[in-house]
Scaffold this active site. Sequence first.
Site, PDB file in Angstrom:
ATOM      1  N   PRO A 162      56.463  41.307  35.639  1.00  9.44           N
ATOM      2  CA  PRO A 162      56.522  40.306  34.929  1.00  9.44           C
ATOM      3  C   PRO A 162      56.797  38.899  35.249  1.00  9.44           C
ATOM      4  O   PRO A 162      56.144  37.868  34.867  1.00  9.44           O
ATOM      5  CB  PRO A 162      57.587  40.760  33.784  1.00  9.44           C
ATOM      6  CG  PRO A 162      57.579  42.098  33.930  1.00  9.44           C
ATOM      7  CD  PRO A 162      57.233  42.390  35.361  1.00  9.44           C
ATOM      8  N   TYR A 163      57.924  38.797  36.242  1.00  7.40           N
ATOM      9  CA  TYR A 163      57.921  37.503  37.150  1.00  7.40           C
ATOM     10  C   TYR A 163      56.860  37.071  37.478  1.00  7.40           C
ATOM     11  O   TYR A 163      56.311  35.627  37.436  1.00  7.40           O
ATOM     12  CB  TYR A 163      58.956  37.565  38.024  1.00  7.40           C
ATOM     13  CG  TYR A 163      59.095  36.516  38.999  1.00  7.40           C
ATOM     14  CD1 TYR A 163      59.377  35.190  38.783  1.00  7.40           C
ATOM     15  CD2 TYR A 163      58.451  36.733  40.181  1.00  7.40           C
ATOM     16  CE1 TYR A 163      59.145  34.210  39.620  1.00  7.40           C
ATOM     17  CE2 TYR A 163      58.260  35.781  41.138  1.00  7.40           C
ATOM     18  CZ  TYR A 163      58.544  34.615  40.810  1.00  7.40           C
ATOM     19  OH  TYR A 163      58.556  33.339  41.808  1.00  7.40           O
ATOM     20  N   ALA A 164      55.974  37.877  38.490  1.00  6.54           N
ATOM     21  CA  ALA A 164      54.845  37.324  38.765  1.00  6.54           C
ATOM     22  C   ALA A 164      53.908  36.925  38.234  1.00  6.54           C
ATOM     23  O   ALA A 164      53.070  35.812  38.542  1.00  6.54           O
ATOM     24  CB  ALA A 164      54.419  38.221  40.228  1.00  6.54           C
TER      25      ALA A 164
END
Length: 338
Positions: free
Chosen positions: A141-143
Amino acid sequence: MKKVLITGGAGYIGSTVASALLDQGITPVILDDLSKGRAEFVEGRVFFQGDIADAGLLDRIFADHPDIAATLHCAARIVVPESVSEPLFYYRENVGKTVELLESLQRNGCTRVVFSSSASIYAPTPDARVDETCAVAANSPYARTKQMMEQVLQDWTKGDGAERIRVVALRYFNPIGADPQLRTGLQNLNPTHALGKLIEAYTDGTPFTVTGVDWETRDGSGIRDYIHVQDVADAHVAALTRFDEVVEPSADDRYRVINIGTGEGTTVRELVAAFEQAVGARLDVREADPRPGDVIGCYAAVDSARELLGWTAQRNIAQGVADALAWRAKWAAHLGAA
């Protein structure tokens, strides 16, 4: 370019860039909510505390500083395992609030944006080397928020009323170290990335764990491009000062992506060996499965940075280790006295 707005300018990357700008006679105007950034990192600097989605605050910043020539967007949540457990929080903070920020920038006539993106958005390649034309396929999710933010920014340069808007996205790899003058560094004494864990193992006498040992690399551990944070900062300064050369105002395509790395791949096991050599000590090294969101990794092709920015990395892993250790000692003493 005499003045630049930096979102997230009290954090690790943003504060180092702010120092590098000051060293070049450019005034950083810092916006940070201090949820992760440190007040100590903005002492003596032009600073506004608040949220990047606060339209009224952005209007006040530009009213107070109408000579802001560009915005460097560094503000983001960045911890991969946390993004896996709290994806909606990450999408709101990183993507949703970026949209609000861009509306404020457009309303205030700020048409130059440098975006701190991430190499974590690249899809794996057979040799782990990636250039700016390689496919993107973020794996956490961060990326994915970084990938989405890039898409938002690219679309922004093509929308109605966006004839003058231009964006340079810097996809940097794995920053290590600290400001060599020790003005700023990592806020957290025990960060979750590999070098931080190595320093923690060295200073506390605890084991270091290689998370993931079955990747398709030369020794089974993940591969990264470890770049000194001061080199990252210098690249941002180059992108800002050369902005109009990198993306000309009359260009049809007003969105440019540039990799920021050393151009060399280092596996986690190789990083451990380099660290042990730098400190002159052996660590207790153990193995474990990959963490949620971990990927094999990649390293940068840096031809574009050299050609467009006149920039190449100048510092090696040993310098990154030395500066990180010096900063940790200084920061630990500060926190202990606080």
